[in-house]
Design a protein around this motif. Structure first.
Motif, short mmCIF file in Angstrom:
data_model
loop_
_atom_site.label_atom_id
_atom_site.label_comp_id
_atom_site.label_asym_id
_atom_site.label_seq_id
_atom_site.Cartn_x
_atom_site.Cartn_y
_atom_site.Cartn_z
N ASN A 266 3.74 -10.51 8.85
CA ASN A 266 4.28 -9.16 8.57
C ASN A 266 4.06 -8.65 7.15
OD1 ASN A 266 5.16 -7.45 10.43
ND2 ASN A 266 7.32 -8.02 10.36
N GLY B 113 1.31 -7.67 5.92
CA GLY B 113 0.33 -6.58 5.94
C GLY B 113 -1.11 -7.04 5.83
N LYS B 114 -1.41 -8.26 6.30
CA LYS B 114 -2.80 -8.77 6.22
C LYS B 114 -3.72 -7.92 7.09
CE LYS B 114 -1.36 -12.73 7.73
NZ LYS B 114 0.08 -12.37 7.75
N SER B 115 -3.29 -7.67 8.32
CA SER B 115 -4.15 -6.90 9.23
C SER B 115 -4.28 -5.46 8.74
CB SER B 115 -3.58 -6.92 10.64
OG SER B 115 -3.46 -8.26 11.07
N SER B 116 -3.19 -4.93 8.18
CA SER B 116 -3.26 -3.56 7.64
C SER B 116 -4.27 -3.50 6.50
CB SER B 116 -1.89 -3.12 7.10
OG SER B 116 -0.93 -3.25 8.11
N GLY C 294 4.08 -12.13 13.54
CA GLY C 294 3.32 -13.00 14.44
C GLY C 294 2.40 -12.22 15.36
N THR C 295 1.98 -11.02 14.93
CA THR C 295 1.10 -10.20 15.77
C THR C 295 -0.29 -10.82 15.90
OG1 THR C 295 2.26 -8.18 15.19
CG2 THR C 295 0.02 -7.92 16.00
N THR C 296 -0.88 -11.16 14.77
CA THR C 296 -2.25 -11.69 14.80
C THR C 296 -2.22 -13.15 15.21
OG1 THR C 296 -2.84 -10.18 13.03
CG2 THR C 296 -4.37 -11.98 13.44
N ASN D 87 1.77 -6.32 -1.54
CA ASN D 87 1.56 -5.16 -0.65
C ASN D 87 2.87 -4.38 -0.47
OD1 ASN D 87 0.22 -3.49 1.16
ND2 ASN D 87 0.81 -4.75 2.92
N LYS D 88 2.72 -3.20 0.10
CA LYS D 88 3.83 -2.29 0.44
C LYS D 88 4.45 -1.70 -0.83
CE LYS D 88 4.71 -4.90 4.67
NZ LYS D 88 5.60 -5.20 5.79
N ASP E 93 4.37 1.19 -1.68
CA ASP E 93 4.96 2.51 -1.39
C ASP E 93 6.45 2.41 -1.14
OD1 ASP E 93 4.81 2.55 2.07
OD2 ASP E 93 3.65 1.09 0.93
N SER F 124 -0.89 -0.64 -1.59
CA SER F 124 -0.22 -0.27 -0.34
C SER F 124 -1.32 -0.19 0.70
CB SER F 124 0.47 1.10 -0.48
OG SER F 124 0.79 1.56 0.82
N ALA F 125 -1.34 -1.20 1.57
CA ALA F 125 -2.39 -1.23 2.60
C ALA F 125 -2.24 -0.03 3.52
CB ALA F 125 -2.30 -2.53 3.38
N LYS F 126 -1.00 0.42 3.67
CA LYS F 126 -0.75 1.55 4.58
C LYS F 126 -1.32 2.83 4.00
CE LYS F 126 3.01 2.82 7.60
NZ LYS F 126 4.35 2.38 7.93
N1 LIG Z 1 5.36 0.75 4.18
C1 LIG Z 1 4.34 -0.07 4.38
N2 LIG Z 1 4.25 -0.77 5.50
C2 LIG Z 1 3.20 -1.59 5.67
C3 LIG Z 1 2.20 -1.73 4.68
N3 LIG Z 1 1.28 -2.62 5.14
C4 LIG Z 1 1.69 -3.00 6.35
N4 LIG Z 1 2.84 -2.39 6.68
C5 LIG Z 1 3.61 -2.54 7.90
O1 LIG Z 1 4.02 -3.88 8.03
C6 LIG Z 1 4.01 -4.29 9.41
C7 LIG Z 1 3.15 -5.53 9.56
O2 LIG Z 1 1.82 -5.20 9.23
P1 LIG Z 1 0.61 -6.13 9.69
O3 LIG Z 1 -0.60 -5.57 9.04
O4 LIG Z 1 0.56 -6.27 11.15
O5 LIG Z 1 1.03 -7.49 9.02
P2 LIG Z 1 0.35 -8.93 9.18
O6 LIG Z 1 0.48 -9.61 7.89
O7 LIG Z 1 -1.02 -8.80 9.75
O8 LIG Z 1 1.30 -9.62 10.24
P3 LIG Z 1 0.98 -10.83 11.27
O9 LIG Z 1 -0.26 -10.50 12.00
O10 LIG Z 1 2.17 -10.85 12.12
O11 LIG Z 1 0.86 -12.06 10.44
C8 LIG Z 1 3.47 -3.09 10.18
O12 LIG Z 1 4.57 -2.38 10.71
C9 LIG Z 1 2.77 -2.28 9.14
O13 LIG Z 1 2.72 -0.88 9.44
C10 LIG Z 1 2.32 -0.96 3.49
O14 LIG Z 1 1.51 -1.00 2.57
N5 LIG Z 1 3.42 -0.16 3.39
#
Ligand SMILES: Nc1nc2c(ncn2[C@@H]2O[C@H](COP(=O)(O)OP(=O)(O)OP(=O)(O)O)[C@@H](O)[C@H]2O)c(=O)[nH]1
Ligand SMILES: [Mg+2]
Length: 446
Positions: A225, A227-230, A248-250, A330-331, A333, A353-355
């Protein structure tokens, strides 16, 4: 040197195109030309011609060009037929050339003949394939630089200096009365110093070229969670990986190739790391560690709101000690104040901010920096792993030469070994199996 048989191949890419080119190379192409065109060709003059089948019917109409040996790409007689670029017509024309005594060229065989006939050295021949394969402007620029002989010239400059120094040292061995004083007077160590400087510069430029050609493998790791995939999606500019708020999405690793200023980065997104009882998630986590083992650089993603937590510390401590790591908070924002980048106790961090895409320029610069990209590519030579290994071997021998400079036999021997290592790049000392390996990776028709 002329090969016994005549070879032919379609030189243009398969598929539809305005023009398709067939290239024929061999000893004497007069007879083939006469049967195929019902006329002889003047050297290097474009001639509008009918390309004829065995029964005299016309297969295609196009431009024929004749380059007599040795003034051709291969150094042999070369006939080039520029017809219409359709698959059927090209195949009929090629079949006709084979009927007339040519055989189908193997991959890279035209370039191999060019090398064997001294039209190109080995490093230049390799750069032909690299230029064709170049996926970025920077890669294409460095490949053409090598093809035009800049890389080879830089190698020859060092080889010539090594030979000159060897001659001095060997003269001392042969005339022992002169001995070390003579070498001092001739400034042998000064000459060795110049060789070292030239060689270091060449190795640095070649490493840049290898980076352009092969890129670097980067793994994204961190807790679920963060934000790796983001971040992968943001870097790729596309929704390549699934993003959800569910930790745990990926599960499977997701790979994407991106380019930053022409340097290829192979990015791998992985399953978030945590203790789990879910079998599927555990398999994903095992794959994360397997990806870490193969990576050249790791981005450890963290939630900027939390900073470095004990869980992050535990991931950090499990990463291989020699693997360079960049911490990516990350995040941003979601927090009011943060700085773009910092370096604490040797660990570099960036804030993004990956988003939203904030901080991506800084991340790009950092990635280039950690990959070892130091310049705009101006001096880079399109180098392969083989070249780097030879350059590193030469560096070892040059270093050993300096260490042994008081023992003249060893000094001379190390200089010779450095020279042999460098000459293997341009092909002066190359075994047949190496040539087979290099040219078999070319496309047919080149
Ligand atoms: N506000 C905000 N939310 C973010 C940011 N990056 C990711 N998110 C949110 O964080 C949540 C998890 O993002 P993922 O990219 O799926 O995270 P991950 O690290 O790949 O998670 P896993 O695959 O579970 O290990 C999602 O709801 C995204 O929208 C960011 O920069 N800012
Ligand atoms: Mg993910």
């Amino acid at each position: 040197m002329q090969s016994a048989d005549t070879i032919a191949a379609v030189a243009t890419a398969p598929g539809r195109g305005g023009i398709g080119v067939i290239r024929v190379s061999g000893k004497e192409l007069g007879a083939i030309t006469l049967s195929l065109l019902n006329k002889s060709l003047l050297p290097r003059q474009a001639s509008l011609s009918n390309f004829l089948a065995g029964d005299g019917s016309v297969i295609d109409q196009g431009i024929a060009l004749f380059f007599p040996a040795p003034h051709s790409f291969t150094g042999e007689d070369v006939l080039e037929l520029q017809g219409h670029g359709g698959n059927a017509v090209m195949q009929r024309l090629l079949k006709r050339c084979l009927e007339l005594g040519a055989r189908l060229a193997e991959p890279g065989e035209f370039t191999r003949r060019a090398f064997l006939n001294d039209k190109l050295d080995l490093a230049q021949a390799e750069s032909v394939a690299d230029l064709i394969d170049a996926a970025s402007e920077e890669a294409a620029k460095s490949a053409i630089r090598s093809l035009q002989g800049e890389f080879s010239r830089a190698i020859h400059e060092i080889v010539d200096s090594l030979i000159n120094l060897r001659m001095l040292v060997e003269a001392c061995i042969d005339f022992p009365d002169e001995d070390v004083d003579f070498l001092e007077a001739a400034d042998a160590l000064g000459k060795l110093g110049k060789i070292e400087t030239l060689h270091q510069r060449l190795l640095a430029n070649a490493r840049q070229g290898r980076l352009l050609r092969e890129g670097i493998h980067v793994v994204l790791v961190g807790q679920p969670n963060v934000g790796k995939s983001s971040l992968l999606n943001q870097l790729a500019g596309d929704e390549v990986a699934i993003v959800t708020p569910i930790a745990g999405t990926t599960r499977d690793t997701v790979r994407e190739e991106i380019e930053i200023y022409g340097v290829p980065f192979h990015i791998i997104d992985t399953a978030g790391l945590r203790e789990t009882s879910c079998e599927v998630e555990q398999i994903g986590i095992n794959r994360t560690w397997a990806a870490v083992e193969k990576a050249s650089l790791a981005l450890l993603l963290l939630d900027a709101r939390e900073g470095v937590t004990p869980s992050d510390q535990s991931i950090l401590s499990r990463l291989p000690p020699q693997l360079p790591v960049l911490q990516v908070f990350n995040k941003t924002d979601l927090i009011p104040h943060f700085s773009g980048q910092e370096e604490k106790a040797g660990v570099a961090s960036v804030y993004v901010s990956a988003k939203r895409g904030d901080g991506m320029d800084i991340l790009h610069d950092r990635l280039l920096n950690l990959a070892g990209w130091q310049q705009t590519g101006e001096g880079a030579f399109m180098a392969r792993e083989r070249h780097i290994r030879a350059l590193e071997l030469a560096a070892t021998h040059i270093g050993a030469a300096r260490k042994n400079c008081q023992q003249l036999e060893f000094f001379a021997e190390e200089l010779k070994l450095a020279q042999v290592a460098l000459s293997s790049i341009t092909g002066e000392f190359s075994a047949d199996d190496l040539l087979g390996e290099i040219f078999s990776r070319f496309c047919i028709g080149k």
